[in-house]
Design an enzyme around this catalytic site. Structure first.
Site, PDB file in Angstrom:
ATOM      1  N   ARG A 147       0.858  -1.188   0.000  1.00 56.01           N
ATOM      2  CA  ARG A 147       0.000   0.000   0.000  1.00 56.01           C
ATOM      3  C   ARG A 147       0.890   1.231   0.000  1.00 56.01           C
ATOM      4  NH1 ARG A 147      -3.837   2.233   4.946  1.00 56.01           N
ATOM      5  NH2 ARG A 147      -2.040   3.510   5.418  1.00 56.01           N
ATOM      6  N   TYR A 159      -3.715  11.603   5.959  1.00 49.92           N
ATOM      7  CA  TYR A 159      -3.935  10.278   6.543  1.00 49.92           C
ATOM      8  C   TYR A 159      -2.806   9.311   6.148  1.00 49.92           C
ATOM      9  CZ  TYR A 159      -5.004   5.463   6.715  1.00 49.92           C
ATOM     10  OH  TYR A 159      -4.856   4.126   6.936  1.00 49.92           O
ATOM     11  N   ASP A 210      -5.243   3.690   0.052  1.00 51.70           N
ATOM     12  CA  ASP A 210      -6.402   3.950   0.930  1.00 51.70           C
ATOM     13  C   ASP A 210      -6.823   5.418   0.793  1.00 51.70           C
ATOM     14  OD1 ASP A 210      -8.279   4.033   2.923  1.00 51.70           O
ATOM     15  OD2 ASP A 210      -6.977   3.215   4.497  1.00 51.70           O
ATOM     16  N   HIS A 212      -9.395   6.579   2.398  1.00 53.13           N
ATOM     17  CA  HIS A 212      -9.853   6.860   3.765  1.00 53.13           C
ATOM     18  C   HIS A 212     -11.103   7.741   3.797  1.00 53.13           C
ATOM     19  CE1 HIS A 212      -9.074   6.882   8.185  1.00 53.13           C
ATOM     20  NE2 HIS A 212      -8.487   5.750   7.864  1.00 53.13           N
ATOM     21  N   GLU A 236      -9.122   1.817  -1.762  1.00 56.00           N
ATOM     22  CA  GLU A 236      -9.868   1.498  -0.541  1.00 56.00           C
ATOM     23  C   GLU A 236     -10.703   2.687  -0.052  1.00 56.00           C
ATOM     24  OE1 GLU A 236      -7.254   0.171   2.565  1.00 56.00           O
ATOM     25  OE2 GLU A 236      -8.677   0.727   4.122  1.00 56.00           O
ATOM     26  N   GLU A 262     -13.754  -1.596   6.547  1.00 57.58           N
ATOM     27  CA  GLU A 262     -13.038  -1.706   7.830  1.00 57.58           C
ATOM     28  C   GLU A 262     -13.850  -1.140   8.989  1.00 57.58           C
ATOM     29  OE1 GLU A 262      -9.452   0.573   6.876  1.00 57.58           O
ATOM     30  OE2 GLU A 262     -10.171   2.174   8.174  1.00 57.58           O
ATOM     31  N   ARG A 283     -13.562  -5.613   3.633  1.00 58.36           N
ATOM     32  CA  ARG A 283     -12.488  -5.386   4.601  1.00 58.36           C
ATOM     33  C   ARG A 283     -12.903  -5.616   6.058  1.00 58.36           C
ATOM     34  NH1 ARG A 283      -7.778  -3.808   4.582  1.00 58.36           N
ATOM     35  NH2 ARG A 283      -7.917  -1.810   5.640  1.00 58.36           N
ATOM     36  N   GLU A 339      -4.178  -7.287   5.461  1.00 56.83           N
ATOM     37  CA  GLU A 339      -3.327  -6.144   5.828  1.00 56.83           C
ATOM     38  C   GLU A 339      -2.421  -6.531   7.008  1.00 56.83           C
ATOM     39  OE1 GLU A 339      -5.518  -2.730   7.174  1.00 56.83           O
ATOM     40  OE2 GLU A 339      -3.823  -1.379   6.916  1.00 56.83           O
ATOM     41  N   TRP A 402     -12.617  11.923   8.384  1.00 57.99           N
ATOM     42  CA  TRP A 402     -11.200  11.657   8.593  1.00 57.99           C
ATOM     43  C   TRP A 402     -10.834  10.341   7.919  1.00 57.99           C
ATOM     44  CZ3 TRP A 402      -8.724   7.619  11.354  1.00 57.99           C
ATOM     45  CH2 TRP A 402      -7.314   7.706  11.290  1.00 57.99           C
TER      46      TRP A 402
HETATM   47  C1  GCO Z   1      -6.249   0.939   7.392  1.00 57.94           C
HETATM   48  C2  GCO Z   1      -7.025   1.900   8.206  1.00 57.94           C
HETATM   49  C3  GCO Z   1      -6.462   2.336   9.499  1.00 57.94           C
HETATM   50  C4  GCO Z   1      -7.512   3.089  10.305  1.00 57.94           C
HETATM   51  C5  GCO Z   1      -7.340   2.803  11.749  1.00 57.94           C
HETATM   52  C6  GCO Z   1      -8.379   3.490  12.600  1.00 57.94           C
HETATM   53  O1  GCO Z   1      -6.574   0.812   6.232  1.00 57.94           O
HETATM   54  O2  GCO Z   1      -5.382   0.304   7.950  1.00 57.94           O
HETATM   55  O3  GCO Z   1      -7.660   2.865   7.440  1.00 57.94           O
HETATM   56  O4  GCO Z   1      -5.254   3.037   9.383  1.00 57.94           O
HETATM   57  O5  GCO Z   1      -7.465   4.443  10.056  1.00 57.94           O
HETATM   58  O6  GCO Z   1      -7.380   1.445  11.938  1.00 57.94           O
HETATM   59  O7  GCO Z   1      -8.335   2.998  13.894  1.00 57.94           O
HETATM   60 MG    MG Z   2      -8.243   1.841   5.623  1.00 57.48          MG
END
Ligand code: GCO
Ligand code: MG
Length: 402
Positions: A147, A159, A210, A212, A236, A262, A283, A339, A402
């Site tokens: 990644r 991020y 990602d 995010h 992602e 996630e 995820r 991951e 975020w």
């Molecule tokens: C990822 C995630 C994490 C989250 C985190 C929040 O893809 O690994 O986006 O970085 O931001 O797990 O607690």
């Molecule tokens: Mg993520």
């Protein structure tokens, strides 16, 4: 095989983790991860005050019935706190079952479907040259999937990019950080990052990224379309997924594969995404989506629609989750990728584990159960430290995702 004790252990070896330990009358115990980043004590209380007392005296072998009891019996269904608590119980019970039968968890699930589990690591830079250096290190370590995240010029604290040169950690101790965000600057910049990666490393490694949750659906569609020449393994969380139908719009415009889930905690969060084939990878994780019992249900449902798994595995899910996830991945017929972000050294000491990493592949080991333990005396030396995830604001101050 009656449950006689259920204890919650909160520890902070580098970061906070919540662990549930269930003990049977035969003296066998199992552990499950109950870590919900930034909201740890809510799950600890849900377990301690509401779940643990109802477990005492139950047959530890009735894993499905206990899952249903905790899910339906609370009346208040789903939600991250509830489902993380249920997951911790479920994983601890599967661990016990493995120990009493002498079998590694993956064998209880139906056995290994592959020799090892492909994991992706994080290559992150403050700028493109640094991201390329980190990428090169991952290639050197044998990673087959990487990644890549990168600072965006003129955007403060993006991020995934660490503040200093240490390991990236999303939560900050004692304070809620505020990050600023510009989708326009990001969208102009990020294709250049992928172009640089492919120009330097070619197409031999799987490239992941990602977003995010930062973009609107039409912006995500534009991103997916513009990066097609770089053939991402996945893009992602391109947009928040509460409105699952939003992904139809992205799908209409691009063949860049999409991974989502996630923050999901139940099969209902991903139902439309899966049945309409709006995503390629799901995820959801063991720890936040109800444990082995529920994630297996999600994976089986996903397999009907050719959606593969890509379990969340950041350092804020404990090494217990990592161990159990690797058993799950080794079994899951529709496994995609896992991951693996790594852990602070102190966390690896608190949680002795049978899993191992070798040249971009991982294996859960063959210890009975999930093969991860907790050193309680050592855990007690790292008391809970309040820490929070950041928030993001647009440049004009509007609160964003975020
Ligand atoms: C990822 C995630 C994490 C989250 C985190 C929040 O893809 O690994 O986006 O970085 O931001 O797990 O607690
Ligand atoms: Mg993520």
């Amino acid at each position: 095989m009656k449950i006689v004790r259920a204890d919650v252990i909160v520890t902070c070896p580098g970061r906070n983790f919540v662990t549930l330990k269930i003990v049977t009358d035969e003296g066998v115990y199992g552990i499950g991860d109950a870590t919900l980043n930034g909201r740890e004590l809510a799950v600890a209380s849900y377990l301690k005050d509401h779940v643990c007392p109802t477990l005492i005296g139950r047959d530890a072998g009735c894993i499905e019935d206990i899952w249903q009891y905790l899910y339906k019996g609370a009346y208040w269904r789903r939600g991250p706190v509830t489902m993380t608590a249920i997951a911790a119980v479920d994983v601890a019970l599967w661990d016990i079952l493995g120990k009493v039968t002498g079998m590694p968890l993956y064998r209880l699930l139906g056995g290994a479907s592959r020799d090892g589990v492909m994991v992706y690591g994080h290559a992150t830079g403050h700028d493109i040259p640094e991201a390329l250096d980190r990428y090169a290190e991952h290639v050197e370590m044998g990673y087959k999937a990487i990644r890549v995240q990168c600072g965006v010029p003129n955007v403060r604290s993006v991020y995934g990019v660490p503040k200093d040169n240490g390991m990236y950690e999303p939560a900050t101790k004692g304070t809620v950080e505020e990050h600023s965000w510009s989708s326009e600057k990001y969208l102009d910049f990020v294709p250049k990052l992928f172009e640089a990666v492919r120009a330097k490393f070619g197409f031999d490694t799987h490239l992941l990224h990602d977003v995010h949750h930062r973009l609107t659906p039409i912006e995500a569609a534009r991103l997916g379309k513009s990066v097609e020449p770089y053939r991402l393994f996945w893009m992602e969380d391109p947009t928040p997924a509460e409105n699952q139908a939003a992904f139809r719009l992205i799908r209409e415009h691009t063949v860049t594969p999409i991974a989502v889930g996630e923050v999901f905690n139940s099969i209902w969060d991903c139902k439309q995404l899966i049945e309409e084939q709006l995503i390629d990878y799901i995820r959801a994780t063991l720890t936040h989506a109800g444990g082995i019992t529920h994630l297996r249900r999600i994976a089986d449902f996903a397999s009907l629609c050719q959606v593969r798994t890509g379990c969340h595995g950041p350092s804020d899910l404990s090494p217990v989750c990592m161990g159990a996830a690797l058993h799950f991945d080794l079994w899951a017929p529709n496994f995609g990728v896992q991951e693996y972000m790594g852990f602070p050294e102190a966390a690896l000491e608190v949680f002795p584990h049978a899993w191992r990493f070798e040249r971009g592949m991982m294996h859960p080991g063959d210890a009975p159960g999930h093969g991860v333990d907790i050193d309680e005396a050592l855990a007690a030396r790292y008391p809970y430290t309040p820490a929070y995830l950041p928030v993001a604001r647009l440049e004009d101050g509007t609160l964003w995702n975020w």
